[in-house]
Design a protein around this motif. Structure first.
Motif, PDB file in Angstrom:
ATOM      1  N   GLU A 391       8.038   5.222  -2.545  1.00 32.04           N
ATOM      2  CA  GLU A 391       6.960   4.674  -3.374  1.00 32.04           C
ATOM      3  C   GLU A 391       7.500   4.184  -4.718  1.00 32.04           C
ATOM      4  O   GLU A 391       7.038   3.181  -5.272  1.00 32.04           O
ATOM      5  CB  GLU A 391       5.886   5.734  -3.603  1.00 32.04           C
ATOM      6  CG  GLU A 391       5.100   6.136  -2.373  1.00 32.04           C
ATOM      7  CD  GLU A 391       4.108   5.077  -1.921  1.00 32.04           C
ATOM      8  OE1 GLU A 391       3.997   4.024  -2.589  1.00 32.04           O
ATOM      9  OE2 GLU A 391       3.452   5.294  -0.889  1.00 32.04           O
ATOM     10  N   LEU A 392       8.487   4.877  -5.242  1.00 36.92           N
ATOM     11  CA  LEU A 392       9.039   4.519  -6.550  1.00 36.92           C
ATOM     12  C   LEU A 392       9.961   3.306  -6.482  1.00 36.92           C
ATOM     13  O   LEU A 392       9.957   2.461  -7.383  1.00 36.92           O
ATOM     14  CB  LEU A 392       9.815   5.706  -7.131  1.00 36.92           C
ATOM     15  CG  LEU A 392       9.006   6.917  -7.607  1.00 36.92           C
ATOM     16  CD1 LEU A 392       9.946   8.034  -8.029  1.00 36.92           C
ATOM     17  CD2 LEU A 392       8.096   6.533  -8.775  1.00 36.92           C
ATOM     18  N   PHE A 393      10.766   3.213  -5.430  1.00 37.07           N
ATOM     19  CA  PHE A 393      11.871   2.268  -5.455  1.00 37.07           C
ATOM     20  C   PHE A 393      11.746   1.082  -4.500  1.00 37.07           C
ATOM     21  O   PHE A 393      12.484   0.110  -4.634  1.00 37.07           O
ATOM     22  CB  PHE A 393      13.186   3.003  -5.167  1.00 37.07           C
ATOM     23  CG  PHE A 393      13.510   4.045  -6.201  1.00 37.07           C
ATOM     24  CD1 PHE A 393      13.843   3.677  -7.497  1.00 37.07           C
ATOM     25  CD2 PHE A 393      13.462   5.401  -5.888  1.00 37.07           C
ATOM     26  CE1 PHE A 393      14.134   4.631  -8.458  1.00 37.07           C
ATOM     27  CE2 PHE A 393      13.759   6.358  -6.841  1.00 37.07           C
ATOM     28  CZ  PHE A 393      14.097   5.969  -8.134  1.00 37.07           C
ATOM     29  N   VAL A 394      10.846   1.148  -3.526  1.00 38.11           N
ATOM     30  CA  VAL A 394      10.687   0.027  -2.594  1.00 38.11           C
ATOM     31  C   VAL A 394       9.673  -0.966  -3.165  1.00 38.11           C
ATOM     32  O   VAL A 394       8.513  -0.621  -3.386  1.00 38.11           O
ATOM     33  CB  VAL A 394      10.232   0.520  -1.205  1.00 38.11           C
ATOM     34  CG1 VAL A 394       9.965  -0.679  -0.289  1.00 38.11           C
ATOM     35  CG2 VAL A 394      11.302   1.429  -0.586  1.00 38.11           C
ATOM     36  N   PRO A 399       0.479  -5.383  -4.458  1.00 40.85           N
ATOM     37  CA  PRO A 399       0.022  -4.989  -5.797  1.00 40.85           C
ATOM     38  C   PRO A 399       0.318  -3.513  -6.058  1.00 40.85           C
ATOM     39  O   PRO A 399       0.169  -2.670  -5.168  1.00 40.85           O
ATOM     40  CB  PRO A 399      -1.482  -5.253  -5.760  1.00 40.85           C
ATOM     41  CG  PRO A 399      -1.666  -6.275  -4.695  1.00 40.85           C
ATOM     42  CD  PRO A 399      -0.613  -5.986  -3.661  1.00 40.85           C
ATOM     43  N   ALA A 400       0.762  -3.220  -7.268  1.00 36.78           N
ATOM     44  CA  ALA A 400       1.102  -1.846  -7.640  1.00 36.78           C
ATOM     45  C   ALA A 400      -0.138  -0.960  -7.655  1.00 36.78           C
ATOM     46  O   ALA A 400      -1.225  -1.403  -8.014  1.00 36.78           O
ATOM     47  CB  ALA A 400       1.776  -1.829  -9.010  1.00 36.78           C
ATOM     48  N   GLN A 401       0.047   0.284  -7.243  1.00 31.07           N
ATOM     49  CA  GLN A 401      -1.004   1.294  -7.286  1.00 31.07           C
ATOM     50  C   GLN A 401      -0.651   2.326  -8.344  1.00 31.07           C
ATOM     51  O   GLN A 401       0.521   2.505  -8.688  1.00 31.07           O
ATOM     52  CB  GLN A 401      -1.138   1.973  -5.918  1.00 31.07           C
ATOM     53  CG  GLN A 401      -1.535   1.038  -4.791  1.00 31.07           C
ATOM     54  CD  GLN A 401      -2.944   0.532  -4.938  1.00 31.07           C
ATOM     55  OE1 GLN A 401      -3.841   1.262  -5.363  1.00 31.07           O
ATOM     56  NE2 GLN A 401      -3.154  -0.750  -4.626  1.00 31.07           N
ATOM     57  N   LYS A 405      -1.695   8.310  -7.775  1.00 31.61           N
ATOM     58  CA  LYS A 405      -2.349   8.093  -6.489  1.00 31.61           C
ATOM     59  C   LYS A 405      -1.317   7.997  -5.375  1.00 31.61           C
ATOM     60  O   LYS A 405      -1.496   8.562  -4.284  1.00 31.61           O
ATOM     61  CB  LYS A 405      -3.187   6.820  -6.549  1.00 31.61           C
ATOM     62  CG  LYS A 405      -3.914   6.496  -5.245  1.00 31.61           C
ATOM     63  CD  LYS A 405      -4.739   5.222  -5.375  1.00 31.61           C
ATOM     64  CE  LYS A 405      -5.436   4.891  -4.050  1.00 31.61           C
ATOM     65  NZ  LYS A 405      -6.253   3.647  -4.162  1.00 31.61           N
ATOM     66  N   ASN A 406      -0.238   7.264  -5.629  1.00 36.67           N
ATOM     67  CA  ASN A 406       0.823   7.125  -4.630  1.00 36.67           C
ATOM     68  C   ASN A 406       1.485   8.467  -4.309  1.00 36.67           C
ATOM     69  O   ASN A 406       1.799   8.760  -3.158  1.00 36.67           O
ATOM     70  CB  ASN A 406       1.881   6.135  -5.112  1.00 36.67           C
ATOM     71  CG  ASN A 406       1.427   4.692  -4.973  1.00 36.67           C
ATOM     72  OD1 ASN A 406       0.538   4.393  -4.193  1.00 36.67           O
ATOM     73  ND2 ASN A 406       2.029   3.802  -5.747  1.00 36.67           N
TER      74      ASN A 406
END
Length: 430
Positions: A391-394, A399-401, A405-406
């Motif tokens: 979630e952090l690096f891909v 659109p960013a969440q 939440k991620n």
């Protein structure tokens, strides 16, 4: 039967046996050490490290002379899935301070050096001999039986490894329980020292200890490990026997898959396999320590179950040294008092209780059970960590969440309550 009677006979030429022989011979006792292999360490396939604090007390500055491999100054802990690896990397000069340092060792070489030190101190060592039984008279152990030969001694020290058949014959313990031992497989892979230093980011004689949870043990209780040596690496996997029998993957297959993992394959690329071995590892902690004192007999090292796997550190060699020192103190006291009875030899237990060996085993006595009853450490948490890192690096153009939440959607897969309970139990067990 031999006309000679020894002060002490020691069965087993591993670290515990050779250190006990050294300490007793140095004090002038007549000591015989009997090793089943062709030399001390020939049957010991442990790939790992020795924490120096225990041996440093007995042989100050031993690392300047001993055939150690590399001083460990980098610790790595990884959570691994089939396609990813999330790693905590700790480097510090503090890891190399004398007295609190540790070294990677190859036991076949290191144990031979300890054997030589014991011989220099005056111990007699016989290799290539199997001890079939013990001489027991009126409940007192009086020596050993090897084939048709009988050798007698005031005290017999059993240092014959985790699967001590002699301790079992005495009735000091039963068959090993599946949840008390792990099965390990290890390869030693030869690589040039310059390649090791480049791939593991080492300087000079510095080295890395790296432990893995998750995929290496097929998501079951166990781990993978890598230790850097001077011109090789020790790479292997261990899996608790009770969990292994419930799975569908053998330990050799676990090892092969671990070696070919995309995070590991580049580290061993071009290496030459020079050793392949398997062994049992005591994993039960304090709960698996058997009876260790009897009339004319003491049990030390792995034979006594003195080993501790904390997940982030595996300790056995320093416990072997510590228990050998305590046993030697007890034997010297018994020799002076001319009393080798079980009652007098309880001083061995007192010495152990005062040492780090029993204090640490007692302090961490709940941890093996915590690992056994928390399988999420080996399957759920590695997957959670990998998904959170993704979630952090891909970046895929979506659109960013919100970050929270991620992260929370992956935590919820494990369960907030499970996470809290496991954290609480883990902290309490440590």
């Amino acid at each position: 039967m031999s006309d000679d009677k020894f002060d002490a006979i020691i069965v087993g030429g591993g670290i515990a046996g050779t250190v006990a022989a050294y300490l007793l011979a140095k004090e002038g006792l007549g000591v015989l050490l009997i090793e089943r292999g062709n030399y001390a360490g020939s049957k010991n396939m442990t790939g790992g490290r020795i924490y120096s604090h225990s041996l440093e007390k007995i042989m100050p500055n031993f690392a300047q002379e001993a055939p150690i491999e590399r001083k460990i100054t980098r610790e790595k802990i990884s959570l691994m899935t089939d396609e990813s690896n999330v790693t905590l990397d700790y480097y510090s000069d503090l890891l190399g301070v004398q007295g609190s340092d540790s070294y990677s060792v190859l036991r076949g070489v290191f144990d031979q050096w300890l054997q030589e030190k014991a011989e220099e101190a005056g111990a007699e060592i016989i290799a290539g001999i199997r001890i079939d039984d013990l001489i027991v008279r009126d409940g007192k152990v009086c020596g050993v039986i090897a084939g048709e030969d009988e050798l007698e001694a005031d005290i017999t020290i059993l240092a014959d490894g985790v699967n001590s058949l002699l301790a079992q014959k005495l009735g000091y313990r039963g068959e090993l329980k599946p949840d008390q031992v792990a099965v390990g497989a290890k390869e030693v892979i030869e690589l040039p020292s310059s390649v090791i230093e480049d791939r593991f980011n080492c300087r000079g004689n510095e080295g890395t200890a790296w432990l893995f949870a998750g995929t290496p043990s097929a998501g079951r209780v166990g781990s993978g490990f890598i230790y850097t040596n001077k011109e090789s690496i020790s790479l292997g996997v261990v899996s608790t026997l009770s969990d292994l029998v419930q799975g569908n993957k053998s330990v050799p297959q676990m090892l092969e898959d671990f070696k070919n993992h995309p995070a590991i394959e580049p580290l061993v690329k071009g290496g030459k396999l020079i050793e392949y071995s398997g062994h049992l590892v005591p994993e039960g902690g304090l709960a698996m320590v058997p009876k260790i004192i009897g009339d004319g007999v003491l049990v030390v090292g792995d034979a006594a179950g003195f080993c501790l796997n904390l997940g982030y550190a595996v300790r056995g060699m320093d416990f072997a040294v510590g228990s050998a020192e305590c046993a030697a103190k007890a034997v010297l006291a018994a020799k002076e008092a001319r009393n080798f009875s079980e009652g007098f030899l309880q001083c061995y237990q007192s010495f152990l209780n005062e040492s780090f060996v029993m204090k640490d085993l007692t302090h961490y006595q709940k941890f093996p059970h915590f690992l056994e009853e928390t399988p999420r450490i080996f399957d759920g948490y590695p997957r959670m960590a990998a998904d959170m890192m993704a979630e952090l690096f891909v970046m895929n153009g979506q659109p960013a969440q919100p970050l929270m939440k991620n992260m929370m959607k992956h935590i919820k897969k494990v369960g907030m309550l499970n996470l809290a309970k496991d954290a609480w139990k883990g902290v309490r067990s440590l």
